[in-house]
Design a protein around this motif. Structure first.
Motif, PDB file in Angstrom:
ATOM      1  N   ARG A 163       7.358  -7.422 -16.361  1.00  0.00           N
ATOM      2  CA  ARG A 163       5.949  -7.123 -16.137  1.00  0.00           C
ATOM      3  C   ARG A 163       5.296  -6.660 -17.441  1.00  0.00           C
ATOM      4  O   ARG A 163       5.833  -5.791 -18.135  1.00  0.00           O
ATOM      5  CB  ARG A 163       5.789  -6.005 -15.105  1.00  0.00           C
ATOM      6  N   GLN A 168       0.361  -2.943 -17.438  1.00  0.00           N
ATOM      7  CA  GLN A 168      -1.042  -2.972 -17.034  1.00  0.00           C
ATOM      8  C   GLN A 168      -1.808  -1.769 -17.583  1.00  0.00           C
ATOM      9  O   GLN A 168      -3.034  -1.827 -17.724  1.00  0.00           O
ATOM     10  CB  GLN A 168      -1.134  -3.019 -15.509  1.00  0.00           C
ATOM     11  N   PRO A 179       6.113   4.299  -5.946  1.00  0.00           N
ATOM     12  CA  PRO A 179       5.732   3.866  -7.289  1.00  0.00           C
ATOM     13  C   PRO A 179       6.365   4.742  -8.369  1.00  0.00           C
ATOM     14  O   PRO A 179       6.647   5.919  -8.146  1.00  0.00           O
ATOM     15  CB  PRO A 179       4.202   3.999  -7.288  1.00  0.00           C
ATOM     16  N   ARG A 182      -7.006   6.984  -4.367  1.00  0.00           N
ATOM     17  CA  ARG A 182      -7.567   5.669  -4.069  1.00  0.00           C
ATOM     18  C   ARG A 182      -8.950   5.816  -3.446  1.00  0.00           C
ATOM     19  O   ARG A 182      -9.296   6.868  -2.895  1.00  0.00           O
ATOM     20  CB  ARG A 182      -6.643   4.878  -3.159  1.00  0.00           C
ATOM     21  N   ASP A 210      -7.928  -3.697  -5.178  1.00  0.00           N
ATOM     22  CA  ASP A 210      -7.395  -4.298  -6.399  1.00  0.00           C
ATOM     23  C   ASP A 210      -7.487  -3.281  -7.531  1.00  0.00           C
ATOM     24  O   ASP A 210      -8.554  -3.064  -8.104  1.00  0.00           O
ATOM     25  CB  ASP A 210      -8.185  -5.566  -6.737  1.00  0.00           C
ATOM     26  N   SER A 211      -6.369  -2.659  -7.853  1.00  0.00           N
ATOM     27  CA  SER A 211      -6.365  -1.583  -8.847  1.00  0.00           C
ATOM     28  C   SER A 211      -6.853  -2.040 -10.212  1.00  0.00           C
ATOM     29  O   SER A 211      -7.628  -1.344 -10.881  1.00  0.00           O
ATOM     30  CB  SER A 211      -4.948  -1.008  -8.993  1.00  0.00           C
ATOM     31  N   PRO A 254      -4.398   1.663 -13.705  1.00  0.00           N
ATOM     32  CA  PRO A 254      -4.345   1.038 -12.378  1.00  0.00           C
ATOM     33  C   PRO A 254      -3.028   1.366 -11.681  1.00  0.00           C
ATOM     34  O   PRO A 254      -1.955   1.332 -12.290  1.00  0.00           O
ATOM     35  CB  PRO A 254      -4.456  -0.454 -12.693  1.00  0.00           C
ATOM     36  N   SER A 272      -1.368  -0.368  -9.684  1.00  0.00           N
ATOM     37  CA  SER A 272      -0.462  -1.520  -9.649  1.00  0.00           C
ATOM     38  C   SER A 272       0.442  -1.568 -10.866  1.00  0.00           C
ATOM     39  O   SER A 272       1.466  -2.262 -10.865  1.00  0.00           O
ATOM     40  CB  SER A 272      -1.264  -2.814  -9.542  1.00  0.00           C
ATOM     41  N   PRO A 287       4.123  -2.761  -6.969  1.00  0.00           N
ATOM     42  CA  PRO A 287       3.269  -3.136  -5.827  1.00  0.00           C
ATOM     43  C   PRO A 287       3.011  -1.964  -4.890  1.00  0.00           C
ATOM     44  O   PRO A 287       2.002  -1.956  -4.175  1.00  0.00           O
ATOM     45  CB  PRO A 287       4.073  -4.254  -5.144  1.00  0.00           C
ATOM     46  N   GLU A 288       3.894  -0.958  -4.898  1.00  0.00           N
ATOM     47  CA  GLU A 288       3.687   0.215  -4.057  1.00  0.00           C
ATOM     48  C   GLU A 288       2.453   1.011  -4.471  1.00  0.00           C
ATOM     49  O   GLU A 288       1.937   1.814  -3.698  1.00  0.00           O
ATOM     50  CB  GLU A 288       4.915   1.125  -4.105  1.00  0.00           C
ATOM     51  N   GLN A 321      -0.429  -0.479  -5.610  1.00  0.00           N
ATOM     52  CA  GLN A 321      -1.639  -1.304  -5.544  1.00  0.00           C
ATOM     53  C   GLN A 321      -2.717  -0.593  -4.720  1.00  0.00           C
ATOM     54  O   GLN A 321      -2.453  -0.046  -3.653  1.00  0.00           O
ATOM     55  CB  GLN A 321      -1.328  -2.662  -4.915  1.00  0.00           C
TER      56      GLN A 321
END
Length: 387
Positions: A14, A17, A121, A327, A333-334, A351, A353, A357-358, A360
Motif C-alpha cells: 500500500r 495515504q 486499524p 468520523r 470516503d476518507s 485519512p 483508510s 480498510p477498518e 475507512q
C-alpha cells in the motif's frame, strides 16, 4: 524481456495515504497540518545540548551493532524502573528508529508464507513490513462500545491458531488510542505460549497513557526469558525526538546475538552522537515526559470536546497516544474527505483508510499541538461542516 520492476510483494504494498494527503497540501502556506504523528514543539533543550556537545567532541564513529554499552545500561536502568522487574542489557538492542526495530524483528522471525495476525486499524507500517517479507497477513478489527474502542478478545483468540507465526499488537494504538486491557494480556500470552507464536508489542506510545501515571501495562512485566515476546519502542514520541530516528528492542536473551547480525546487515549501528542524546533522554527526561503527557491530556480534552459538539461527528475516547480518530456522518470516503478539507479550508488530517480498510470513513487528528493551533484547526473544521 520484462520491465525492470520490483518484485510483486513490493509492487503490491500500500502506498502511504498519509503521504498522499500531505503531498496534496505541502507548499501551501495556509495549511494547518495535523496529519503526521509528532508534536509541534522541538526536542527538549537538554537532549539537544548533550547531543550537540557529543558531535562537537567528535563522537562520530561506528559503534557496537547492538548499541553502545553505556546506552544499553541506561536503557536497562530505565526499563527496570518503568516495569518493576529487571531487564538486563543482554536483552537489549538499539535500532535506527522504531520502524527499523519492527523491520529488524520481522526479518529475524518471519519467513515467506508465514501467517501473521495484527489488530486494526493500525499504523500501516505494522501491516506492510511482514508483507515485504512475503508473509500472509490477517487483521482482527477493533470495535466500539460505550464511546471507546475495544478488542473482542474471543475474536482475537480464534485468529491465533497453531499455524500462526506472529502476533503484532500496538497499544496504545495508532490511530484509535485504544489500549489493551491489562487483564487480557495474560490470556493472549498464554495462547502465544501454547502455540509457539511470536508476540511482538509495538510499545512506542506506552508512556503516553491518559490514565494516572502508574506503571504502563506491558507484556514485559509477565514474560519469562524463554517466551517469544519482543517489545519494540522508540525515542520519537515520549521525548519529542521524531526526527532523530532512534529506537530499541527488548528481546528474549537467546535472540539477542542473532539480532546483532541482522542489524549489521541493515544499518551496522546507530549514530554515535545521537546515542549520547538518548542517554540524556533516559536519565534526565522524566519531567519532560510528565509535561508532555499533561499537555496531551489537555489537548485531547480540547479537541474531543469540540469534535463532539459538532453535528454529525462521532469521536470515541482515546485512552492514550496523541490522536483523535473520528468520523462525520455521510462521508464514507476518507481520502476524498481529507483532500476536500485541504482544498476547501486548508485543514490537513490523515485519512482513516491509511490505517487499513477498518479505518475507512474515519479521520485522524494529531492533537500534539499548542492549544491555539488546535483551536484554529477546529474552527476550520466547524466552518467546513457549516458550509
Amino acid at each position: 524481456m520484462s520491465s525492470p520492476v520490483a518484485r510483486p510483494e513490493v509492487l503490491n504494498l500500500r502506498v502511504s495515504q498519509i503521504r498522499e494527503v500531505a503531498n496534496a497540501g505541502m507548499g501551501r502556506k495556509d495549511i494547518l497540518p495535523f496529519w503526521v504523528g509528532e508534536s509541534d514543539q522541538p526536542t527538549p533543550a537538554f537532549i539537544r545540548e548533550a547531543t550537540a556537545k557529543a558531535l562537537i567532541d567528535g563522537e562520530t564513529f561506528y559503534t557496537h551493532n547492538l548499541g553502545r554499552q553505556d546506552l544499553r545500561e541506561a536503557l536497562s536502568d530505565y526499563l527496570t524502573r518503568l516495569h518493576g522487574r529487571p531487564i538486563g542489557t543482554g536483552r537489549l538492542a538499539i535500532a535506527n528508529s522504531g520502524v527499523n526495530a519492527l523491520m529488524l524483528v520481522a526479518q529475524a522471525v518471519v519467513s515467506p508464507g508465514d501467517r501473521v495476525v495484527v489488530t486494526a486499524p493500525v499504523w500501516p507500517n505494522v501491516v506492510e513490513i511482514p508483507r515485504i517479507l512475503s508473509a500472509r497477513m490477517e487483521t482482527v478489527a477493533l470495535d466500539r462500545a460505550q464511546g471507546r474502542w475495544r478488542l473482542d478478545l474471543d475474536r482475537l483468540m480464534a485468529a491465533l491458531t497453531p499455524d500462526t507465526r506472529a502476533l503484532f499488537l500496538n497499544s496504545p494504538n495508532n490511530p484509535t488510542g485504544w489500549m489493551l486491557p491489562a487483564q487480557d494480556r495474560a490470556a493472549i500470552l498464554a495462547r502465544c505460549r501454547e502455540y509457539g507464536i511470536w508476540l511482538i508489542a509495538d510499545d512506542v506510545y506506552e508512556r503516553l497513557s491518559f490514565a494516572p501515571p502508574v506503571l504502563p501495562a506491558s507484556f514485559l512485566q509477565m514474560a519469562e526469558d524463554g517466551d517469544r515476546v519482543i517489545s519494540t519502542n522508540s525515542f520519537s514520541k515520549a521525548w519529542r525526538m521524531t526526527g532523530w530516528r532512534l529506537g530499541w528492542m527488548v528481546l528474549p536473551p537467546a535472540l539477542t546475538e542473532a539480532m546483532g547480525v541482522v542489524v549489521e546487515y541493515n544499518t551496522s549501528c546507530a549514530p554515535d552522537f545521537i546515542q549520547t542524546g538518548a542517554i540524556a533522554a533516559l536519565t534526565q527526561g522524566e519531567d519532560a515526559i510528565a509535561e508532555l503527557r499533561a499537555d496531551l491530556r489537555a489537548a485531547r480534552d480540547q479537541v474531543l470536546g469540540a469534535l463532539r459538539r459538532m453535528p454529525g461527528v462521532e469521536a470515541p475516547e482515546p485512552e492514550g497516544g496523541m490522536y483523535a480518530f473520528f468520523r462525520i456522518d455521510g462521508r464514507g470516503d476518507s481520502m476524498a474527505l481529507a483532500k476536500d478539507l485541504i482544498d476547501k479550508v486548508g485543514l490537513g488530517l490523515a485519512p482513516g483508510s491509511a490505517f487499513g480498510p477498518e479505518g475507512q470513513g474515519w479521520l485522524r487528528w494529531c492533537f500534539a499541538h499548542r492549544p491555539e493551533r488546535n483551536a484554529a484547526g477546529l474552527e476550520r473544521l466547524a466552518g467546513y461542516l457549516a458550509q
